[in-house]
Design a protein around this motif. Structure first.
Motif, PDB file in Angstrom:
ATOM      1  N   PRO A  41     -16.983  13.957  21.698  1.00  0.00           N
ATOM      2  CA  PRO A  41     -16.040  14.447  20.691  1.00  0.00           C
ATOM      3  C   PRO A  41     -15.012  15.405  21.291  1.00  0.00           C
ATOM      4  N   GLU A  42     -13.779  15.274  20.830  1.00  0.00           N
ATOM      5  CA  GLU A  42     -12.705  16.167  21.279  1.00  0.00           C
ATOM      6  C   GLU A  42     -12.562  17.380  20.377  1.00  0.00           C
ATOM      7  N   ALA A  43     -13.162  17.290  19.183  1.00  0.00           N
ATOM      8  CA  ALA A  43     -13.088  18.384  18.217  1.00  0.00           C
ATOM      9  C   ALA A  43     -14.172  18.150  17.172  1.00  0.00           C
ATOM     10  N   GLY A  44     -14.412  19.178  16.355  1.00  0.00           N
ATOM     11  CA  GLY A  44     -15.401  19.058  15.298  1.00  0.00           C
ATOM     12  C   GLY A  44     -16.815  19.201  15.822  1.00  0.00           C
ATOM     13  N   SER A  45     -17.790  18.811  14.994  1.00  0.00           N
ATOM     14  CA  SER A  45     -19.198  18.973  15.386  1.00  0.00           C
ATOM     15  C   SER A  45     -20.010  17.724  15.076  1.00  0.00           C
ATOM     16  N   TYR A  46     -19.374  16.539  15.233  1.00  0.00           N
ATOM     17  CA  TYR A  46     -20.066  15.287  14.950  1.00  0.00           C
ATOM     18  C   TYR A  46     -20.199  14.430  16.203  1.00  0.00           C
TER      19      TYR A  46
ATOM     20  N   VAL B  84     -12.872  12.055  17.245  1.00  0.00           N
ATOM     21  CA  VAL B  84     -11.589  11.659  17.839  1.00  0.00           C
ATOM     22  C   VAL B  84     -10.472  12.546  17.310  1.00  0.00           C
ATOM     23  N   VAL B  85      -9.567  12.952  18.202  1.00  0.00           N
ATOM     24  CA  VAL B  85      -8.317  13.606  17.808  1.00  0.00           C
ATOM     25  C   VAL B  85      -7.181  12.643  18.134  1.00  0.00           C
ATOM     26  N   TYR B  86      -6.357  12.356  17.145  1.00  0.00           N
ATOM     27  CA  TYR B  86      -5.265  11.402  17.333  1.00  0.00           C
ATOM     28  C   TYR B  86      -4.197  11.991  18.260  1.00  0.00           C
ATOM     29  N   THR B  87      -3.622  11.147  19.100  1.00  0.00           N
ATOM     30  CA  THR B  87      -2.583  11.594  20.019  1.00  0.00           C
ATOM     31  C   THR B  87      -1.295  11.918  19.264  1.00  0.00           C
TER      32      THR B  87
ATOM     33  N   VAL C  12       0.849  -1.196   0.000  1.00  0.00           N
ATOM     34  CA  VAL C  12       0.000   0.000   0.000  1.00  0.00           C
ATOM     35  C   VAL C  12       0.884   1.245   0.000  1.00  0.00           C
ATOM     36  N   LYS C  13       0.574   2.186  -0.897  1.00  0.00           N
ATOM     37  CA  LYS C  13       1.396   3.396  -1.026  1.00  0.00           C
ATOM     38  C   LYS C  13       0.636   4.676  -0.673  1.00  0.00           C
ATOM     39  N   THR C  14      -0.641   4.552  -0.285  1.00  0.00           N
ATOM     40  CA  THR C  14      -1.418   5.734   0.085  1.00  0.00           C
ATOM     41  C   THR C  14      -2.279   5.420   1.305  1.00  0.00           C
ATOM     42  N   PHE C  15      -2.270   6.335   2.257  1.00  0.00           N
ATOM     43  CA  PHE C  15      -3.105   6.232   3.455  1.00  0.00           C
ATOM     44  C   PHE C  15      -3.896   7.527   3.576  1.00  0.00           C
ATOM     45  N   VAL C  16      -5.213   7.401   3.784  1.00  0.00           N
ATOM     46  CA  VAL C  16      -6.098   8.559   3.877  1.00  0.00           C
ATOM     47  C   VAL C  16      -6.831   8.526   5.209  1.00  0.00           C
ATOM     48  N   PHE C  17      -6.812   9.650   5.931  1.00  0.00           N
ATOM     49  CA  PHE C  17      -7.566   9.706   7.186  1.00  0.00           C
ATOM     50  C   PHE C  17      -7.918  11.147   7.521  1.00  0.00           C
ATOM     51  N   SER C  18      -8.910  11.304   8.398  1.00  0.00           N
ATOM     52  CA  SER C  18      -9.293  12.633   8.859  1.00  0.00           C
ATOM     53  C   SER C  18      -8.882  12.799  10.315  1.00  0.00           C
ATOM     54  N   ASN C  19      -8.427  14.002  10.641  1.00  0.00           N
ATOM     55  CA  ASN C  19      -8.022  14.337  12.004  1.00  0.00           C
ATOM     56  C   ASN C  19      -8.354  15.807  12.264  1.00  0.00           C
ATOM     57  N   PRO C  20      -9.386  16.069  13.067  1.00  0.00           N
ATOM     58  CA  PRO C  20     -10.242  15.166  13.830  1.00  0.00           C
ATOM     59  C   PRO C  20     -11.015  14.198  12.937  1.00  0.00           C
ATOM     60  N   ASN C  21     -11.315  13.041  13.533  1.00  0.00           N
ATOM     61  CA  ASN C  21     -11.997  12.000  12.788  1.00  0.00           C
ATOM     62  C   ASN C  21     -13.461  12.372  12.564  1.00  0.00           C
ATOM     63  N   ASN C  22     -13.887  12.187  11.338  1.00  0.00           N
ATOM     64  CA  ASN C  22     -15.299  12.292  10.969  1.00  0.00           C
ATOM     65  C   ASN C  22     -15.739  10.868  10.668  1.00  0.00           C
ATOM     66  N   PRO C  23     -16.549  10.247  11.545  1.00  0.00           N
ATOM     67  CA  PRO C  23     -17.664  10.833  12.275  1.00  0.00           C
ATOM     68  C   PRO C  23     -17.546  10.892  13.795  1.00  0.00           C
ATOM     69  N   THR C  24     -16.453  10.478  14.414  1.00  0.00           N
ATOM     70  CA  THR C  24     -16.446  10.263  15.866  1.00  0.00           C
ATOM     71  C   THR C  24     -15.992  11.471  16.679  1.00  0.00           C
TER      72      THR C  24
END
Length: 402
Positions: free
Chosen positions: A329-334, A191-194, A177-189
């Motif tokens: 939620p630690e951030a965002g509005s979900y 979560v903010v990654y440490t 695998v050569k590509t990783f995609v993620f959201s931070n803060p996570n949508n939908p939870t």
């Protein structure tokens, strides 16, 4: 290889924001009891009437119009003078330097940025690591471009902090695998990654020479006590990192369709070439509105965060008291609460909620096939209406609980 018709069927827009009118067909036959009246609330997206656009946005748009052709017909990657200002502001925000050219592109919304980034990084047969759960378009775009999803689990319900399965991510990279995609803060939870997890992602990307696309759309809307770590400032090879941001959520400027992607010059170059044949550029006059981004009056952002935090706390309390597993939620509005065990499917319940309570939510399966038991709510809404809407949802669910 996918048939072209199958490719579009798999995109599935029935539960997308603004598409909910198609959901009521034949669902009335499943309805139990009468309707529960109340003001309509659409939790599938934020309410820009409740949280109005950041100050000065329309005036900036007017100035762009008055400037005429020079603002209307910018470079494909966006007007350089605007990118120069944004690059400095985003350098200050993220803690890592950005060159306005060739490391930045202005796009038609962050959704546009995500499409261009995927087009620049994913080809037919490519395996792409995607977090489960995460933004629904990540999976759909990988499949649309002929890629194959390699899931990486986010354990968020029973752990604080939430834990990304880094072993799964390394296994994916190790397998090619050569590509990783993620959201931070996570949508939908929410979560903010440490910091430790972000550094681990950076180290793995460097080890396996993989590109990481990180959607940081809600990275300004962080609640009290939340520490945020920017991937691009965590030791990752700069050419392996692409960050996507924009003023559509926290700043309520979604109607202007503006996004910004910055980082890897090679990826940005491919995105610009793709944009040239898709939309040419982000709308020229609208680009002028970016003058207000990271340039709001003193105290405005703090007030906006507090407004969202108050709604978050109200809704978490309601769901928790009703026995729904709901992470704060630690951030965002979900919010992403787990529904009780129902005698109808989650998608049926979502349709019934719209029919019987005037409340629209998004089924959890949009974000991961493993999370069909949950629903997502965007609580960037009028506070009183949001509280009343959740009370109606909980009341309705009692009718369908096993």
């Amino acid at each position: 290889m996918q048939d072209i018709r199958e490719r579009f069927i798999n995109l599935g827009i029935d539960f997308a924001p603004g598409q909910e009118g198609s959901l009521e067909d034949k669902i009335s036959a499943l309805a139990v009891g009468g309707n529960i009246p109340g003001a309509p609330v659409d939790f599938s997206h934020g309410d820009v009437d409740a949280f109005t656009p950041s100050p000065g946005a329309f005036e900036a748009f007017q100035r762009g119009v008055q400037e005429g052709g020079q603002q209307a017909y910018t470079e494909y990657s966006g007007r350089l003078s605007i990118r120069e200002v944004l690059a400095q502001r985003l350098t200050n925000f993220t803690g890592a330097s950005i060159a306005p050219s060739p490391e930045m592109i202005i796009t038609p919304g962050t959704q546009g940025a995500l499409f261009l980034a995927m087009a620049a990084c994913v080809g037919a047969g490519d395996h792409v690591a995607i977090v489960q759960p995460d933004y629904f378009a990540n999976r759909k775009l990988v499949e649309f471009f002929g890629g194959v999803v390699r899931p990486v689990r986010l354990d968020y319900e029973d752990k604080s902090p939430a834990m990304l399965n880094l072993d799964q991510l390394e296994e994916a990279f190790h397998s090619g695998v050569k590509t990783f995609v993620f959201s931070n803060p996570n949508n939908p939870t929410g979560v903010v990654y440490t910091a430790e997890q972000i550094r681990s992602i950076a180290e793995l990307a460097n080890t396996y020479d993989a590109t990481v696309i990180v959607d940081q759309l809600y990275s300004r809307l962080r609640y009290e006590g939340t520490q945020y770590t920017h991937l691009r400032a965590s030791g990752i090879n700069p050419d392996n990192c692409l960050t996507i941001m924009g003023p559509s959520k926290t700043e309520s400027l979604s109607g202007y369709r503006l996004g910004v992607a910055f980082g890897s010059a090679s990826v940005i170059s491919r995105m610009e070439k793709t944009q040239a044949i898709v939309s040419l550029r982000a709308p020229g006059y609208n680009q002028a509105v970016l003058d207000t981004y990271f340039n709001e009056p003193e105290g405005w952002l703090d007030e906006r965060i507090l407004g969202h935090q108050a709604i978050r706390d109200d809704l978490v309390r309601l769901f928790t008291e009703a026995g729904y597993a709901t992470r704060v939620p630690e951030a965002g509005s979900y919010l992403f609460p787990r529904l009780p065990d129902l005698n109808v499917g989650t998608e049926e319940f979502v349709k019934l909620a719209r029919l019987q309570t005037n409340v629209t939510v998004t089924p959890g399966a949009e974000f991961s096939p493993l999370h069909g038991h949950s629903i997502r709510l965007n609580y960037s809404q009028d506070r009183n209406n949001a509280v009343a809407a959740v009370e109606r949802l909980i009341e309705l669910a009692k009718r369908y609980t096993r």
